[in-house]
Design an enzyme around this catalytic site. Structure first.
Site, PDB file in Angstrom:
ATOM      1  CD  GLU A 124      32.127 -67.612 -75.923  1.00 53.70           C
ATOM      2  OE1 GLU A 124      32.939 -68.522 -75.900  1.00 53.70           O
ATOM      3  OE2 GLU A 124      31.095 -67.628 -76.629  1.00 53.70           O
ATOM      4  CB  CYS A 127      26.178 -51.586-109.129  1.00 52.60           C
ATOM      5  SG  CYS A 127      27.172 -53.040-108.915  1.00 52.60           S
TER       6      CYS A 127
HETATM    7  N1  LLP Z   1      30.071 -66.511 -78.769  1.00 57.13           N
HETATM    8  C1  LLP Z   1      29.716 -67.172 -79.875  1.00 57.13           C
HETATM    9  C2  LLP Z   1      29.901 -68.623 -79.937  1.00 57.13           C
HETATM   10  C3  LLP Z   1      29.166 -66.486 -80.950  1.00 57.13           C
HETATM   11  O1  LLP Z   1      28.808 -67.142 -82.038  1.00 57.13           O
HETATM   12  C4  LLP Z   1      29.003 -65.073 -80.884  1.00 57.13           C
HETATM   13  C5  LLP Z   1      28.446 -64.333 -81.992  1.00 57.13           C
HETATM   14  C6  LLP Z   1      29.407 -64.423 -79.713  1.00 57.13           C
HETATM   15  C7  LLP Z   1      29.937 -65.171 -78.679  1.00 57.13           C
HETATM   16  C8  LLP Z   1      29.313 -62.924 -79.544  1.00 57.13           C
HETATM   17  O2  LLP Z   1      28.016 -62.460 -79.523  1.00 57.13           O
HETATM   18  P1  LLP Z   1      27.705 -60.908 -79.261  1.00 57.13           P
HETATM   19  O3  LLP Z   1      28.079 -60.598 -77.834  1.00 57.13           O
HETATM   20  O4  LLP Z   1      28.518 -60.130 -80.203  1.00 57.13           O
HETATM   21  O5  LLP Z   1      26.266 -60.793 -79.505  1.00 57.13           O
HETATM   22  N2  LLP Z   1      27.011 -60.626 -87.733  1.00 57.13           N
HETATM   23  C9  LLP Z   1      25.876 -60.511 -86.839  1.00 57.13           C
HETATM   24  C10 LLP Z   1      26.159 -61.082 -85.487  1.00 57.13           C
HETATM   25  C11 LLP Z   1      26.630 -62.505 -85.524  1.00 57.13           C
HETATM   26  C12 LLP Z   1      26.970 -63.029 -84.187  1.00 57.13           C
HETATM   27  C13 LLP Z   1      27.733 -64.295 -84.304  1.00 57.13           C
HETATM   28  N3  LLP Z   1      28.103 -64.881 -83.081  1.00 57.13           N
HETATM   29  C14 LLP Z   1      25.457 -59.051 -86.747  1.00 57.13           C
HETATM   30  O6  LLP Z   1      26.058 -58.225 -87.407  1.00 57.13           O
HETATM   31  O7  LLP Z   1      24.514 -58.724 -86.031  1.00 57.13           O
END
Ligand code: LLP
Length: 439
Positions: free
Chosen positions: A294, A365
């Site tokens: 994913e 701010c």
């Molecule tokens: N699958 C699940 C169950 C997840 O919770 C996430 C990300 C992904 C896949 C995708 O992960 P990726 O390939 O994008 O690393 N807001 C944070 C990142 C939060 C990720 C949440 N879950 C940031 O800006 O770094």
């Protein structure tokens, strides 16, 4: 040293000294559409999708690449990844709705979340959602009840928390023992979840899921997670004859934000994930499941560039120079929330040396509204166009209206054309849902 962007692909500068993304002059684009402007390069998104498809197909015929749409959930990008043959994961009823609006067949949607509400579950079930990734005993019972009412059967995976501490910022770790997500391995909780799920009349447990965190550079953590998951599969197989047909090992592959970042390649990641599953399963004489992953960040992160207009420049002699831009924590909260590092450049001075150090701040701010500390850019003046690459993941997705900031416009660039895929919010939009006391 002149600054050019490492990505998106197809980035250059033209005779006017302006940054160009795939034939689009960024300065011209900004003069038409205003700032802040979020620009995605279509070719870069497609390229990442294809790299994933290619890399996994080199190891197995039975795999599925699932776009984690939380990284950037828009109709147009969902349409693109669908065209590229990916499935999609959603973490809420809202993301499910956006995926459906993009034409995703419900069967190819995976629904996640540690607290899916009954309404969200009903909505997804009504649409015929492919897989629900069940996160808790409470959800297991609730879902059984909701599916039974419909007189149907629903395929589910169970989210397992393998107890791994991935080397990433603690705020984006998800697989450790102390986590709100999923079924832990301690006290036989995960085994019990499998036992109960198998006994449910309306739920078909077809596999397991684990996501250990995001922006991970060291692949070793995935190898360990797979080892742990397969041990659990082995135990459940021996005790309850559990057949794990799908093994979803989450997303998490890191990307390069700044020069020092050294992420692993998609090829290395695919090898670790697929061969890891194959080795562990065959050691237990269990059949190879379909391998699901994913990715979110690594699909859209590098394709996105945010453009701002430079405003106030405040020089504090002997201390630092603050360069303000017309956005900030409302369109990119990542530096404040995770200490995330970025680089940037002046798009209208792409041919000039990056010889000036400034601290790039937003217009909000809050003192924490710092996008980049000590950025090296060409000498700035008010009205310049400052761009930050690698802002395609979790930036617009986490944008807010803080300080009454309308969310930016988003465009998709392809072969010299830029198409608006999300319109800029207006001041009118800010009050559209408000109701006056006078009404
Ligand atoms: N699958 C699940 C169950 C997840 O919770 C996430 C990300 C992904 C896949 C995708 O992960 P990726 O390939 O994008 O690393 N807001 C944070 C990142 C939060 C990720 C949440 N879950 C940031 O800006 O770094």
């Amino acid at each position: 040293m002149t600054h050019t962007l490492v990505y998106p692909i197809a980035t250059s500068h033209n005779a006017a000294g302006h940054l160009e993304i795939d034939g689009c002059d960024v300065v011209e684009l900004v003069s038409q559409l205003g700032t802040p402007l979020v620009m995605y390069h279509e070719g870069s998104i497609r390229d990442q999708c294809r790299r994933y498809m290619q890399a996994f197909s080199e190891h197995t015929d039975d795999f599925e690449i699932i776009y984690a749409s939380k990284a950037f959930s828009s109709v147009a990008v969902n349409e693109l990844v669908l065209e590229e043959g990916l499935s999609v994961d959603v973490s809420s009823g809202g993301e499910y709705h956006i995926a459906k609006a993009a034409g995703f067949p419900a069967k190819r949607i995976f629904f996640h979340g540690n607290n899916k509400t009954p309404d969200e579950l009903r909505y997804a079930l009504t649409g015929g959602v492919g897989f629900v990734v069940v996160d808790s005993f409470q959800e297991l019972d609730l879902l059984e009840e909701l599916v039974a009412v419909r007189g149907e059967q629903q395929r589910i995976l169970l989210r397992i928390t393998p107890g791994i501490e991935a080397h990433t910022h603690s705020y984006i770790q998800t697989g450790q023992v102390d986590s709100k997500f999923g079924f832990g391995l301690g006290d036989g909780v995960a085994v019990e979840a499998i036992r109960r799920a198998l006994a449910m009349r309306h739920l078909m447990l077809v596999g397991l899921h684990a996501h250990i965190g995001s922006q991970i550079f060291q692949l070793e953590a995935f190898r360990r997670a797979i080892e742990i998951l397969v041990r659990l599969i082995g135990e459940a197989n021996a005790r309850f004859d559990f057949n794990c047909r799908y093994l979803n090992i989450g997303g998490g592959l890191g990307i390069r934000y700044v020069d020092e970042d050294m992420p692993s390649s998609i090829g290395e990641y695919a090898a670790v994930k697929v061969e890891g599953v194959r080795n562990e399963m065959s050691a237990l004489h269990l059949p190879m499941p379909r391998v699901l992953i994913e990715p979110g960040r690594s699909i859209v992160g590098k394709a996105g560039v945010t453009a701002y207009t430079v405003g106030t420049i405040k020089e504090i002699p002997g201390v630092r120079t603050y360069m303000s831009v017309d956005g900030g924590m409302s369109d990119n909260i990542r530096p404040m929330l995770y200490d995330a590092q970025y680089q940037g450049m002046l798009a209208n001075k792409a041919d000039q040396p990056a010889d000036t150090t400034v601290t790039v701040v937003g217009k909000h701010c809050e003192s924490t509204d710092v996008l980049i500390k000590d950025a090296r850019i060409a000498k700035p003046e008010p009205g310049d166009v400052f761009v930050m690459p690698a802002t395609g993941a979790y930036c617009y997705a986490m944008a807010s209206n803080y300080n009454g900031s309308p969310r930016p416009a988003v465009v998709l660039i392809n072969g010299g054309r830029a198409r608006v895929i999300i319109e800029r919010e207006s001041y009118g939009d800010l009050v559209a849902k408000h109701r006056s006391m006078r009404d």
